[in-house]
Design a protein around this motif. Structure first.
Motif, PDB file in Angstrom:
ATOM      1  N   GLY A 184     -11.495   4.608 -10.789  1.00  0.00           N
ATOM      2  CA  GLY A 184     -12.008   5.747 -10.041  1.00  0.00           C
ATOM      3  C   GLY A 184     -11.391   5.814  -8.660  1.00  0.00           C
ATOM      4  N   THR A 185     -11.954   6.687  -7.837  1.00  0.00           N
ATOM      5  CA  THR A 185     -11.466   6.903  -6.476  1.00  0.00           C
ATOM      6  C   THR A 185     -12.473   6.352  -5.478  1.00  0.00           C
ATOM      7  OG1 THR A 185     -10.285   8.911  -7.139  1.00  0.00           O
ATOM      8  CG2 THR A 185     -10.731   8.644  -4.790  1.00  0.00           C
ATOM      9  N   TYR A 186     -11.996   5.469  -4.623  1.00  0.00           N
ATOM     10  CA  TYR A 186     -12.809   4.833  -3.584  1.00  0.00           C
ATOM     11  C   TYR A 186     -12.378   5.418  -2.233  1.00  0.00           C
ATOM     12  CZ  TYR A 186     -13.731   1.333  -7.234  1.00  0.00           C
ATOM     13  OH  TYR A 186     -14.089   0.689  -8.399  1.00  0.00           O
ATOM     14  N   THR A 187     -13.334   5.950  -1.480  1.00  0.00           N
ATOM     15  CA  THR A 187     -13.023   6.573  -0.192  1.00  0.00           C
ATOM     16  C   THR A 187     -13.934   5.994   0.882  1.00  0.00           C
ATOM     17  OG1 THR A 187     -12.436   8.628  -1.340  1.00  0.00           O
ATOM     18  CG2 THR A 187     -12.776   8.759   1.036  1.00  0.00           C
ATOM     19  N   VAL A 188     -13.331   5.528   1.980  1.00  0.00           N
ATOM     20  CA  VAL A 188     -14.085   4.913   3.070  1.00  0.00           C
ATOM     21  C   VAL A 188     -13.606   5.512   4.390  1.00  0.00           C
ATOM     22  CG1 VAL A 188     -14.578   2.777   4.326  1.00  0.00           C
ATOM     23  CG2 VAL A 188     -14.407   2.746   1.817  1.00  0.00           C
ATOM     24  N   THR A 189     -14.551   5.931   5.219  1.00  0.00           N
ATOM     25  CA  THR A 189     -14.242   6.347   6.584  1.00  0.00           C
ATOM     26  C   THR A 189     -14.589   5.193   7.512  1.00  0.00           C
ATOM     27  OG1 THR A 189     -14.759   8.644   6.050  1.00  0.00           O
ATOM     28  CG2 THR A 189     -14.650   8.060   8.378  1.00  0.00           C
ATOM     29  N   ALA A 190     -13.569   4.644   8.181  1.00  0.00           N
ATOM     30  CA  ALA A 190     -13.793   3.425   8.968  1.00  0.00           C
ATOM     31  C   ALA A 190     -12.817   3.344  10.129  1.00  0.00           C
ATOM     32  CB  ALA A 190     -13.660   2.185   8.073  1.00  0.00           C
ATOM     33  N   LYS A 191     -13.154   2.478  11.066  1.00  0.00           N
ATOM     34  CA  LYS A 191     -12.306   2.214  12.241  1.00  0.00           C
ATOM     35  C   LYS A 191     -12.127   0.713  12.389  1.00  0.00           C
ATOM     36  CE  LYS A 191     -14.215   2.609  16.276  1.00  0.00           C
ATOM     37  NZ  LYS A 191     -14.778   3.150  17.539  1.00  0.00           N
ATOM     38  N   ALA A 192     -10.873   0.274  12.373  1.00  0.00           N
ATOM     39  CA  ALA A 192     -10.553  -1.138  12.597  1.00  0.00           C
ATOM     40  C   ALA A 192      -9.987  -1.292  14.004  1.00  0.00           C
ATOM     41  CB  ALA A 192      -9.534  -1.622  11.570  1.00  0.00           C
ATOM     42  N   GLU A 193     -10.484  -2.284  14.730  1.00  0.00           N
ATOM     43  CA  GLU A 193     -10.001  -2.530  16.088  1.00  0.00           C
ATOM     44  C   GLU A 193      -9.479  -3.955  16.195  1.00  0.00           C
ATOM     45  OE1 GLU A 193     -12.104  -0.157  19.345  1.00  0.00           O
ATOM     46  OE2 GLU A 193     -13.761  -0.746  18.032  1.00  0.00           O
ATOM     47  N   GLY A 194      -8.356  -4.080  16.915  1.00  0.00           N
ATOM     48  CA  GLY A 194      -7.740  -5.379  17.086  1.00  0.00           C
ATOM     49  C   GLY A 194      -6.394  -5.439  16.391  1.00  0.00           C
ATOM     50  N   SER A 195      -5.547  -6.364  16.832  1.00  0.00           N
ATOM     51  CA  SER A 195      -4.193  -6.479  16.290  1.00  0.00           C
ATOM     52  C   SER A 195      -4.003  -7.768  15.506  1.00  0.00           C
ATOM     53  CB  SER A 195      -3.165  -6.424  17.432  1.00  0.00           C
ATOM     54  OG  SER A 195      -3.402  -7.466  18.372  1.00  0.00           O
ATOM     55  N   GLN A 196      -5.107  -8.390  15.109  1.00  0.00           N
ATOM     56  CA  GLN A 196      -5.043  -9.641  14.353  1.00  0.00           C
ATOM     57  C   GLN A 196      -5.805  -9.488  13.036  1.00  0.00           C
ATOM     58  OE1 GLN A 196      -6.747 -12.656  16.880  1.00  0.00           O
ATOM     59  NE2 GLN A 196      -5.545 -12.029  18.674  1.00  0.00           N
ATOM     60  N   PRO A 197      -5.507 -10.345  12.058  1.00  0.00           N
ATOM     61  CA  PRO A 197      -6.311 -10.316  10.831  1.00  0.00           C
ATOM     62  C   PRO A 197      -7.780 -10.545  11.147  1.00  0.00           C
ATOM     63  CG  PRO A 197      -4.330 -11.634  10.517  1.00  0.00           C
ATOM     64  CD  PRO A 197      -4.406 -11.335  11.984  1.00  0.00           C
ATOM     65  N   GLY A 198      -8.639  -9.887  10.423  1.00  0.00           N
ATOM     66  CA  GLY A 198     -10.090  -9.992  10.650  1.00  0.00           C
ATOM     67  C   GLY A 198     -10.844  -8.933   9.875  1.00  0.00           C
ATOM     68  N   PRO A 199     -10.576  -7.642  10.141  1.00  0.00           N
ATOM     69  CA  PRO A 199     -11.289  -6.602   9.410  1.00  0.00           C
ATOM     70  C   PRO A 199     -10.774  -6.492   7.968  1.00  0.00           C
ATOM     71  CG  PRO A 199     -10.392  -5.800  11.505  1.00  0.00           C
ATOM     72  CD  PRO A 199      -9.745  -7.101  11.221  1.00  0.00           C
ATOM     73  N   GLY A 200     -11.675  -6.137   7.071  1.00  0.00           N
ATOM     74  CA  GLY A 200     -11.262  -5.938   5.683  1.00  0.00           C
ATOM     75  C   GLY A 200     -12.194  -4.996   4.938  1.00  0.00           C
ATOM     76  N   ILE A 201     -11.601  -4.083   4.177  1.00  0.00           N
ATOM     77  CA  ILE A 201     -12.345  -3.276   3.202  1.00  0.00           C
ATOM     78  C   ILE A 201     -11.971  -3.878   1.851  1.00  0.00           C
ATOM     79  CG2 ILE A 201     -12.739  -0.997   2.224  1.00  0.00           C
ATOM     80  CD1 ILE A 201     -11.825   0.214   4.877  1.00  0.00           C
ATOM     81  N   ILE A 202     -12.948  -4.538   1.212  1.00  0.00           N
ATOM     82  CA  ILE A 202     -12.662  -5.430   0.094  1.00  0.00           C
ATOM     83  C   ILE A 202     -13.348  -4.940  -1.183  1.00  0.00           C
ATOM     84  CG2 ILE A 202     -12.749  -7.813  -0.710  1.00  0.00           C
ATOM     85  CD1 ILE A 202     -11.220  -7.449   1.932  1.00  0.00           C
TER      86      ILE A 202
END
Length: 293
Positions: free
Chosen positions: A53-71
């Protein structure tokens, strides 16, 4: 569990993503993950979560290092496994974002990635992933960033395993804010709908039969006919020549029309029924838009 559609706007809690830790309360329809925090659907079996199917997320990631994830985490909660990441950040300090497909390669984690060129952190984006048989497509703000067609997992409904949706952050120098999540199951192949049967065109009104001899040529779209004047001309011509006809009829015909064969002159002993003549010409105009007998 079935491959159900899902929509979360985080207006009243975490909704289906209730497996959460170190996550502050929802505020203004947004969830912000900082430090070491995460929330996801419960991964309790191969049928948990969602599949094609189709997965849609509206999100904001901040920072220039690994850390945020949509998993999208394996439904059986085993790793390494069929993890699909809609958003991660590269470890080179550039802040570049990318998507990933992971799989179990004889006990080791293997993966393929798609870099999201031109996508900057610090602002909201619409991240979208389309999981289809043999193909995963990554999009950001409606623009396709790349596809992966190798080692694509098979979902539960087709003999494989589903994935659960989750969000995480594991770096004190980064954060992830989510405002909307939506999943739409992949539809079945579109079946062409037979075109509705074409209705036969309505028969046009039969053209009125032309009389053997036309009393006059009337210009098309010339406006209402002055039947009193027409009658006076025909009557005067009869009294002068003994023939019921409109004087100058031959010269009144359009120049482009072929010359008709001369109609035989018929002498009659009765006057013309002008009301019937007028009714027939009017009917012809209403049917064709042209004034003629």
């Amino acid at each position: 569990m079935s491959n159900n559609a899902l929509t979360e706007s985080f207006n009243s809690g975490f909704g289906a993503l209730s497996n959460a830790w170190n996550v502050p309360a929802v505020a203004n329809g947004q969830v912000s993950l900082t430090g070491n925090s995460a929330m996801m659907e419960w991964a309790i079996g191969r049928d948990a979560g969602h599949g094609y199917g189709t997965y849609t997320v509206t999100a904001k990631a901040e920072g220039s290092q690994p850390g945020p994830g949509i998993i999208l985490w394996p439904g059986d909660d085993k790793w390494p496994g069929q993890e699909i990441d809609m958003l991660e950040i590269t470890p080179d300090g550039s802040g570049r974002q990318y998507g990933t497909v992971h799989w179990n390669n004889n006990g080791a984690d293997a993966y393929a990635t798609v870099i999201y060129d031109g996508v900057q952190g610090g602002s909201f984006h619409e991240y979208q992933m389309i999981w289809a048989p043999g193909l995963i497509t990554f999009k950001v703000d409606g623009v396709t960033k790349g596809t992966i067609d190798g080692n694509v997992p098979v979902d539960y409904d087709h003999g494989g395993m589903n994935n659960t949706i989750g969000f995480m952050n594991n770096n004190p120098n980064t954060s992830l804010t989510i405002s909307h999540l939506e999943f739409t199951p992949l539809g079945q192949s579109v079946v062409a709908t037979p075109a509705p049967a074409q209705q036969a065109p309505a028969p046009s009104a039969p053209a009125p039969s032309a009389p053997a001899a036309a009393p006059a040529a009337v210009a098309a779209d010339a406006g209402p006919v002055d039947w009193n004047a027409l009658a006076a001309q025909v009557t005067a011509h009869y009294e002068a020549t003994g023939r019921w006809e409109l004087p100058g009829a031959a010269s009144a015909a359009p120049a482009a029309a072929p010359a008709p064969a001369p109609a035989p002159q018929v002498e009659v002993a009765v006057k013309v029924d002008w009301e019937a003549l007028a009714a027939q010409v009017t009917a012809n105009y209403e049917a064709t838009g042209h004034w003629y007998l």
